[in-house]
Design a protein around this motif. Structure first.
Motif, PDB file in Angstrom:
ATOM      1  N   ARG A  34       0.858  -1.179   0.000  1.00 35.44           N
ATOM      2  CA  ARG A  34       0.000   0.000   0.000  1.00 35.44           C
ATOM      3  C   ARG A  34       0.896   1.232   0.000  1.00 35.44           C
ATOM      4  N   HIS A  35       0.861   1.997  -1.088  1.00 34.11           N
ATOM      5  CA  HIS A  35       1.753   3.130  -1.228  1.00 34.11           C
ATOM      6  C   HIS A  35       1.377   4.276  -0.289  1.00 34.11           C
ATOM      7  N   THR A  36       2.394   4.924   0.237  1.00 30.48           N
ATOM      8  CA  THR A  36       2.207   6.145   1.019  1.00 30.48           C
ATOM      9  C   THR A  36       2.790   7.358   0.294  1.00 30.48           C
ATOM     10  N   ALA A  37       3.744   7.133  -0.602  1.00 32.22           N
ATOM     11  CA  ALA A  37       4.352   8.192  -1.413  1.00 32.22           C
ATOM     12  C   ALA A  37       4.941   7.552  -2.658  1.00 32.22           C
ATOM     13  N   ALA A  93       4.203   2.158 -10.468  1.00 34.96           N
ATOM     14  CA  ALA A  93       4.179   2.805  -9.162  1.00 34.96           C
ATOM     15  C   ALA A  93       3.083   3.866  -9.022  1.00 34.96           C
ATOM     16  N   TYR A  94       2.547   4.373 -10.136  1.00 34.85           N
ATOM     17  CA  TYR A  94       1.515   5.413 -10.048  1.00 34.85           C
ATOM     18  C   TYR A  94       0.179   4.785  -9.645  1.00 34.85           C
ATOM     19  N   SER A  95       0.117   4.269  -8.440  1.00 33.23           N
ATOM     20  CA  SER A  95      -1.068   3.554  -7.971  1.00 33.23           C
ATOM     21  C   SER A  95      -1.159   3.650  -6.453  1.00 33.23           C
ATOM     22  N   GLU A  96      -2.368   3.506  -5.940  1.00 35.17           N
ATOM     23  CA  GLU A  96      -2.535   3.519  -4.489  1.00 35.17           C
ATOM     24  C   GLU A  96      -1.921   2.278  -3.854  1.00 35.17           C
ATOM     25  N   ALA A  97      -1.973   1.149  -4.561  1.00 37.00           N
ATOM     26  CA  ALA A  97      -1.396  -0.104  -4.077  1.00 37.00           C
ATOM     27  C   ALA A  97      -1.062  -0.969  -5.276  1.00 37.00           C
ATOM     28  N   ASN A 294      16.351  16.607  -1.276  1.00 35.84           N
ATOM     29  CA  ASN A 294      15.636  17.850  -1.535  1.00 35.84           C
ATOM     30  C   ASN A 294      14.339  17.550  -2.280  1.00 35.84           C
ATOM     31  N   ILE A 295      13.216  17.590  -1.559  1.00 34.51           N
ATOM     32  CA  ILE A 295      11.909  17.412  -2.193  1.00 34.51           C
ATOM     33  C   ILE A 295      11.412  18.803  -2.566  1.00 34.51           C
ATOM     34  N   GLY A 296      11.564  19.117  -3.845  1.00 28.65           N
ATOM     35  CA  GLY A 296      11.264  20.463  -4.299  1.00 28.65           C
ATOM     36  C   GLY A 296       9.786  20.746  -4.440  1.00 28.65           C
ATOM     37  N   GLN A 297       8.976  19.704  -4.699  1.00 29.21           N
ATOM     38  CA  GLN A 297       7.553  19.896  -4.894  1.00 29.21           C
ATOM     39  C   GLN A 297       6.818  18.573  -4.696  1.00 29.21           C
ATOM     40  N   THR A 298       5.557  18.674  -4.261  1.00 30.75           N
ATOM     41  CA  THR A 298       4.701  17.504  -4.115  1.00 30.75           C
ATOM     42  C   THR A 298       3.389  17.752  -4.844  1.00 30.75           C
ATOM     43  N   TYR A 299       2.766  16.662  -5.311  1.00 34.99           N
ATOM     44  CA  TYR A 299       1.472  16.711  -5.984  1.00 34.99           C
ATOM     45  C   TYR A 299       0.654  15.513  -5.499  1.00 34.99           C
ATOM     46  N   PRO A 300      -0.655  15.640  -5.425  1.00 36.24           N
ATOM     47  CA  PRO A 300      -1.470  14.430  -5.260  1.00 36.24           C
ATOM     48  C   PRO A 300      -1.254  13.519  -6.464  1.00 36.24           C
ATOM     49  N   LEU A 301      -1.257  12.220  -6.244  1.00 37.71           N
ATOM     50  CA  LEU A 301      -1.027  11.295  -7.355  1.00 37.71           C
ATOM     51  C   LEU A 301      -2.072  11.478  -8.456  1.00 37.71           C
ATOM     52  N   SER A 302      -3.263  11.868  -8.082  1.00 37.64           N
ATOM     53  CA  SER A 302      -4.318  12.082  -9.077  1.00 37.64           C
ATOM     54  C   SER A 302      -3.985  13.223 -10.035  1.00 37.64           C
ATOM     55  N   THR A 316      10.595  22.211 -12.318  1.00 34.37           N
ATOM     56  CA  THR A 316      10.822  21.538 -11.052  1.00 34.37           C
ATOM     57  C   THR A 316      12.290  21.619 -10.645  1.00 34.37           C
ATOM     58  N   THR A 317      12.531  21.502  -9.351  1.00 33.51           N
ATOM     59  CA  THR A 317      13.896  21.395  -8.823  1.00 33.51           C
ATOM     60  C   THR A 317      13.941  20.228  -7.851  1.00 33.51           C
ATOM     61  N   GLY A 318      15.110  19.615  -7.739  1.00 32.71           N
ATOM     62  CA  GLY A 318      15.253  18.505  -6.813  1.00 32.71           C
ATOM     63  C   GLY A 318      14.317  17.368  -7.156  1.00 32.71           C
ATOM     64  N   SER A 319      13.844  16.673  -6.119  1.00 39.69           N
ATOM     65  CA  SER A 319      12.968  15.510  -6.296  1.00 39.69           C
ATOM     66  C   SER A 319      11.504  15.935  -6.211  1.00 39.69           C
ATOM     67  N   THR A 320      10.667  15.175  -6.900  1.00 42.18           N
ATOM     68  CA  THR A 320       9.226  15.394  -6.867  1.00 42.18           C
ATOM     69  C   THR A 320       8.554  14.150  -6.314  1.00 42.18           C
ATOM     70  N   VAL A 321       7.604  14.353  -5.408  1.00 43.49           N
ATOM     71  CA  VAL A 321       6.911  13.231  -4.768  1.00 43.49           C
ATOM     72  C   VAL A 321       5.407  13.403  -4.926  1.00 43.49           C
ATOM     73  N   PHE A 322       4.741  12.290  -5.248  1.00 45.42           N
ATOM     74  CA  PHE A 322       3.283  12.240  -5.233  1.00 45.42           C
ATOM     75  C   PHE A 322       2.816  11.755  -3.863  1.00 45.42           C
ATOM     76  N   THR A 323       1.827  12.406  -3.304  1.00 42.89           N
ATOM     77  CA  THR A 323       1.197  11.923  -2.090  1.00 42.89           C
ATOM     78  C   THR A 323       0.017  11.028  -2.469  1.00 42.89           C
ATOM     79  N   VAL A 324      -0.204   9.994  -1.677  1.00 41.32           N
ATOM     80  CA  VAL A 324      -1.241   9.008  -2.006  1.00 41.32           C
ATOM     81  C   VAL A 324      -2.297   9.001  -0.904  1.00 41.32           C
TER      82      VAL A 324
END
Length: 324
Positions: A34-37, A93-97, A294-302, A316-324
């Motif tokens: 179950r993905h968290t990020a 990986a672009y999935s909730e689980a 360095n997490i430069g930006q986050t977005y909802p996975l949707s 973008t700069t650095g790493s980008t993370v999707f929140t799930v």
């Protein structure tokens, strides 16, 4: 059922749709995670556009962190509830689980949170093999790293500083130059305003560098060869500006008996032993604070479409993370 980003055709960001998908149970040697990020990387664009072919329908993404919810038969090295992270194939990986082979999973230590775990694995292990195995960077070396303020670039600046090497980094703006310098880049070159080959030769007193790391591709390849010292190595590990084509091998001889390689993380970490060593080296440096992610930006996975638009627009700069 779970939700995921799904493509039924390759193309632009608009082809990615947020929809329900079925998720079965893990088989032998597998785990339900179950993905968290979830991490965003330029390789995701290559799969989305079809540059790297994959079967359709496609859920792209090669990096995430999460929690094991269920284990298949024969799994003894993991348990339900383990916090894990991964990078590499299979895509999805672009999935909730999702269902994952446990051989691809690495347990996250308590010192590393989920967002950091999702942001560090692909770019961090890429940095590990680039600097330690593709070319063994040593104390006193001077290297050229393109896109020094990008995800891999910021890892590389810090890792090279830890080794004792000097980094010359190309960047697209003054803001990105300051970011790269803050992470260990000694010399920054604004590639839109300056001739980076001339600057490299000025910085090195005409000697050039023993290695160039380039994830940009078509726009920088030929001039990068002119930055190398004799018998230098051109490491082309990406192509954000387009693929490099039509290379005349005779040029390598004329420019100083140069070497060129096109490496990939999947080959360098093909065995469990290689994966564990690469992830272990990375986690040690992140865990003790030598490398800051360095997490430069986050977005909802949707909102993966918006994230891809920003990534390709070099916003973008650095790493980008999707929140799930």
């Amino acid at each position: 059922m779970t939700k995921a980003i799904v493509q039924t055709e390759v193309g632009g960001p608009e082809t990615m749709k947020w929809q329900d998908v079925e998720l079965g149970s893990p088989g032998r040697g597998e785990a339900k995670v179950r993905h968290t990020a979830v991490g965003l990387n330029f390789i995701d664009v290559y799969f989305r556009t079809g540059l790297y072919p994959a079967p359709l329908p496609l859920t792209t993404g090669m990096e995430a962190a999460g929690v094991i919810e269920e284990l298949g038969e024969g799994v003894t090295d993991f348990k339900v509830g383990d916090r894990v992270a991964y990078a590499g194939r299979p895509v999805g990986a672009y999935s909730e689980a999702r269902i994952m082979p446990v051989d691809n999973l690495i347990v996250l230590p308590d010192s590393i949170d989920d967002k950091t775990g999702a942001a560090m694995m692909l770019q961090g292990m890429t940095t590990e093999y680039l600097l330690q195995r593709t070319f063994h960077v040593k104390q006193g070396d001077t290297i050229l790293f393109h896109a020094a303020a990008g995800g891999v670039g910021l890892f590389a600046c810090q890792w090279a500083r830890h080794i004792g090497a000097t980094v010359i980094g190309t960047v697209g703006s003054e803001e990105k130059a300051e970011l790269a310098k803050a992470h260990g880049c000694t010399h920054t070159i604004l590639y839109r305003e300056e001739d980076f080959q001339k600057r490299v030769m000025d910085i090195t007193d005409g000697k050039g560098v023993p290695v160039v790391y380039d994830a940009i591709g078509k726009d920088t390849f030929e001039k990068s060869l002119d930055c190398l010292s004799p018998r230098g190595l051109m490491v082309s590990f990406g192509n954000s500006s387009g693929p490099v084509t039509g290379v005349d091998l005779a040029i390598l001889g004329a420019k100083g008996s140069l070497y060129v390689t096109r490496p990939s993380l999947m080959v360098y970490n093909a065995t469990r032993k290689e994966l564990e060593k690469s992830a272990g080296d990375l986690m040690k440096l992140v865990g003790d604070g030598t490398i800051k992610v360095n997490i430069g930006q986050t977005y909802p996975l949707s909102e993966a479409r918006k994230a891809h638009e920003d990534l390709e627009g070099r916003k973008t700069t650095g790493s980008t993370v999707f929140t799930v």
